[in-house]
Design a protein around this motif. Structure first.
Motif, PDB file in Angstrom:
ATOM      1  N   GLN A 105       0.867  -1.166   0.000  1.00 27.26           N
ATOM      2  CA  GLN A 105       0.000   0.000   0.000  1.00 27.26           C
ATOM      3  C   GLN A 105       0.907   1.221   0.000  1.00 27.26           C
ATOM      4  N   LEU A 106       1.075   1.808  -1.148  1.00 26.95           N
ATOM      5  CA  LEU A 106       1.932   2.977  -1.258  1.00 26.95           C
ATOM      6  C   LEU A 106       1.093   4.201  -0.928  1.00 26.95           C
ATOM      7  N   LEU A 107       1.328   4.698   0.256  1.00 24.41           N
ATOM      8  CA  LEU A 107       0.487   5.783   0.743  1.00 24.41           C
ATOM      9  C   LEU A 107       1.098   7.138   0.437  1.00 24.41           C
ATOM     10  N   VAL A 108       0.403   7.918  -0.329  1.00 28.27           N
ATOM     11  CA  VAL A 108       0.846   9.287  -0.590  1.00 28.27           C
ATOM     12  C   VAL A 108       0.184  10.183   0.443  1.00 28.27           C
ATOM     13  N   GLY A 109       0.999  10.805   1.257  1.00 30.95           N
ATOM     14  CA  GLY A 109       0.439  11.629   2.334  1.00 30.95           C
ATOM     15  C   GLY A 109       0.062  13.014   1.856  1.00 30.95           C
ATOM     16  N   ASP A 110      -0.831  13.064   0.900  1.00 30.01           N
ATOM     17  CA  ASP A 110      -1.159  14.370   0.329  1.00 30.01           C
ATOM     18  C   ASP A 110      -1.920  15.250   1.322  1.00 30.01           C
ATOM     19  N   PHE A 111      -2.678  14.616   2.202  1.00 26.91           N
ATOM     20  CA  PHE A 111      -3.391  15.398   3.212  1.00 26.91           C
ATOM     21  C   PHE A 111      -2.435  15.812   4.334  1.00 26.91           C
ATOM     22  N   THR A 112      -1.717  14.836   4.861  1.00 29.84           N
ATOM     23  CA  THR A 112      -0.817  15.109   5.975  1.00 29.84           C
ATOM     24  C   THR A 112       0.331  16.037   5.597  1.00 29.84           C
TER      25      THR A 112
ATOM     26  N   THR B  81       1.237  -3.462  -6.220  1.00 30.42           N
ATOM     27  CA  THR B  81       1.215  -2.225  -5.450  1.00 30.42           C
ATOM     28  C   THR B  81      -0.114  -1.499  -5.651  1.00 30.42           C
ATOM     29  N   ILE B  82      -0.638  -0.991  -4.566  1.00 30.60           N
ATOM     30  CA  ILE B  82      -1.826  -0.147  -4.650  1.00 30.60           C
ATOM     31  C   ILE B  82      -1.411   1.252  -4.203  1.00 30.60           C
ATOM     32  N   VAL B  83      -1.660   2.244  -5.034  1.00 32.51           N
ATOM     33  CA  VAL B  83      -1.336   3.611  -4.640  1.00 32.51           C
ATOM     34  C   VAL B  83      -2.572   4.256  -4.025  1.00 32.51           C
ATOM     35  N   VAL B  84      -2.417   4.786  -2.841  1.00 31.78           N
ATOM     36  CA  VAL B  84      -3.554   5.445  -2.190  1.00 31.78           C
ATOM     37  C   VAL B  84      -3.150   6.823  -1.687  1.00 31.78           C
ATOM     38  N   HIS B  85      -4.100   7.731  -1.678  1.00 31.34           N
ATOM     39  CA  HIS B  85      -3.868   9.078  -1.154  1.00 31.34           C
ATOM     40  C   HIS B  85      -4.695   9.244   0.105  1.00 31.34           C
TER      41      HIS B  85
END
Length: 401
Positions: free
Chosen positions: A73-80, A121-125
């Motif tokens: 789970q490739l987490l893009v911390g766009d909010f944080t 891989t799953i990319v999530v924001h």
RNA sequence: GGUGAGAUACUCAAGUGGCCAACGAGGGCAGACUGUAAAUCUGCUGGUUUUUACCUUCGAAGGUUCGAAUCCUUCUCUCACCA
């Protein structure tokens, strides 16, 4: 199929700390016996656009899990990213603009998939769910932690003691990062040792929200830079960027010390622990020259970020230039007027910073024209073509006309 | 808010009126040796072709002096102790 013990050994190699090894073993076993996949979370803050090898240490380990049933789970911390992780810096961080964050995130992904298997891989924001959390959601999230607990975090503690301001939003950051793990139902989360506090938060929140699992935490050490002492960082200029040209990358890796080479092997190589151990033994018994081991490492890493051919080319070029003292093929050509003073010309074409510096280098015999040491610092260039070399690595072709 | 200490080149750090482009250490660059490794030895490490000279620099701006990194004034910032 794989052997669980070997897999565990590879996973544990060079890690700084693993929390809950038992669960880790169970996940692997479950995959081996029942083909059950599990989620491996890795998050990044898209705050600066390009990454260096230090950042890839964690990714390298993440990639290993993809061999053993892990879905990343490739987490893009766009909010944080808009809050700013307080890590390390003892000042409040300026929030980033949304566009920049998204742009950085794209650049990141491009680089990340040179290491990770895209298929697994799953990319999530995290803005996907954090935006909808709402005030009440945030408040109930906050109820799970106390101020005292927050202040346990080394960085916060220091700042609190020294009376450096801490914004309340900074307290929220770890909570949100932890909440990501709740939402994603991650089984494992990886991060650098500097992420310890945040990673723990995820584990605790998963328990608090009762999702039926608590993630395994794996922390990776910080990679040393080219000098082998300080951590790799852009500001110290001791880094190898993943976007460096194959030539530079190869050369930089070859310039690290023999000692630190093993560190790089442990942290960056895709070789199995067994293979590395064998190599180490062969080197110490004298069967393999340390330089060969280093060349292989340089080739492996360079290939990862470009291609086999390009890495090969970088090596040939390198061998040519440094082992045989030849001139590289692709040097830049500059034109200067006839009668120019050599020191001034060197400054003009960007090989030297000042004529004073150029004069000093000439005096020391660092400047070569057509492979001949230049003696006369007053030299005026006459018409023709020359190959100029300063030290070992600066080259230029000069057209005087 | 009160008192005291400090700000020097990439970093640390000497220098308290002329011998200061500024000791020393680290780092960096270069030369020798090598595997562009390590270790070691050597040189360099503000700028300018007036190169045994000239110009700019010691937190900022003014002043004293033939002459200031050094003395005086004001300002800015940092640190320590007290409240």
């Amino acid at each position: 199929m794989f052997n669980i013990e070997d897999a565990l050994n590879d996973i544990k190699r060079a890690t700084a700390e693993i929390i809950d090894e038992k669960r880790l073993e169970k996940l692997l076993k479950d995959y081996k016996e029942n083909g059950k996949n599990y989620f491996v979370k890795v998050g990044f803050d898209p705050t600066s656009p390009d990454i260096h090898l230090g950042h890839t240490v964690v990714l390298q380990k993440v990639a290993l899990f993809q061999k053993y049933g892990g879905i990343v789970q490739l987490l893009v911390g766009d909010f944080t990213a808009m809050i700013g992780d307080p890590t390390g810096k003892n000042v409040m961080r300026k929030p980033l603009k949304k566009e920049d964050v998204l742009k950085n995130a794209l650049t990141y992904q491009e680089q990340v998939f040179k290491i990770l298997d895209r298929e697994k891989t799953i990319v999530v924001h995290n803005s996907q769910w954090l935006n909808d959390l709402g005030s009440s959601g945030i408040i109930s999230l906050c109820m799970n932690q106390t101020v005292a607990r927050m202040l346990e975090r080394d960085d916060f503690e220091k700042r609190y003691k020294s009376k450096t301001p801490i914004a309340i939003s900074e307290f929220i950051y770890p909570l949100l990062q932890g909440y990501d793990s709740v939402h994603l139902k991650s089984d494992i989360e990886l991060g650098g040792t500097d992420q310890k506090f945040n990673l723990h938060m995820g584990r605790q929140l998963q328990k608090a929200y009762d999702i039926g699992k608590e993630q395994v935490l794996i922390m990776m050490p910080i990679l040393e830079g080219l000098d082998g002492v300080a951590k790799m960082s852009k500001s110290l200029k001791n880094y190898i960027g993943v976007n460096d040209s194959p030539k530079d990358m190869y050369a930089k890796i070859l310039s690290i010390s023999d000692e630190i080479m093993w560190r790089y092997y442990d942290l960056l190589s895709s070789l199995s622990t067994k293979e590395i151990e064998e190599l180490k033994q062969k080197v110490s018994s004298g069967n393999i020259h340390p330089k060969i081991a280093k060349e292989n490492l340089a080739l492996e890493i360079t290939t990862r970020f470009s291609s086999k051919e390009e890495a090969r080319k970088a090596k040939d070029e390198f061998d040519n230039v440094f082992s045989k003292n030849a001139i590289p093929n692709d040097i830049k050509t500059f034109e200067v007027e006839s009668g120019s003073w050599i020191a001034k010309a060197l400054v003009d074409i960007g090989l030297e910073n000042s004529t004073s510096q150029a004069r000093r280098d000439i005096k020391q015999g660092a400047v070569k024209i057509d492979s001949q040491k230049l003696q006369d610092e007053q030299l005026k260039l006459t018409s023709g073509e020359y190959v100029i070399q300063i030290g070992k690595r600066k080259f230029a072709k000069l057209k005087v006309g």
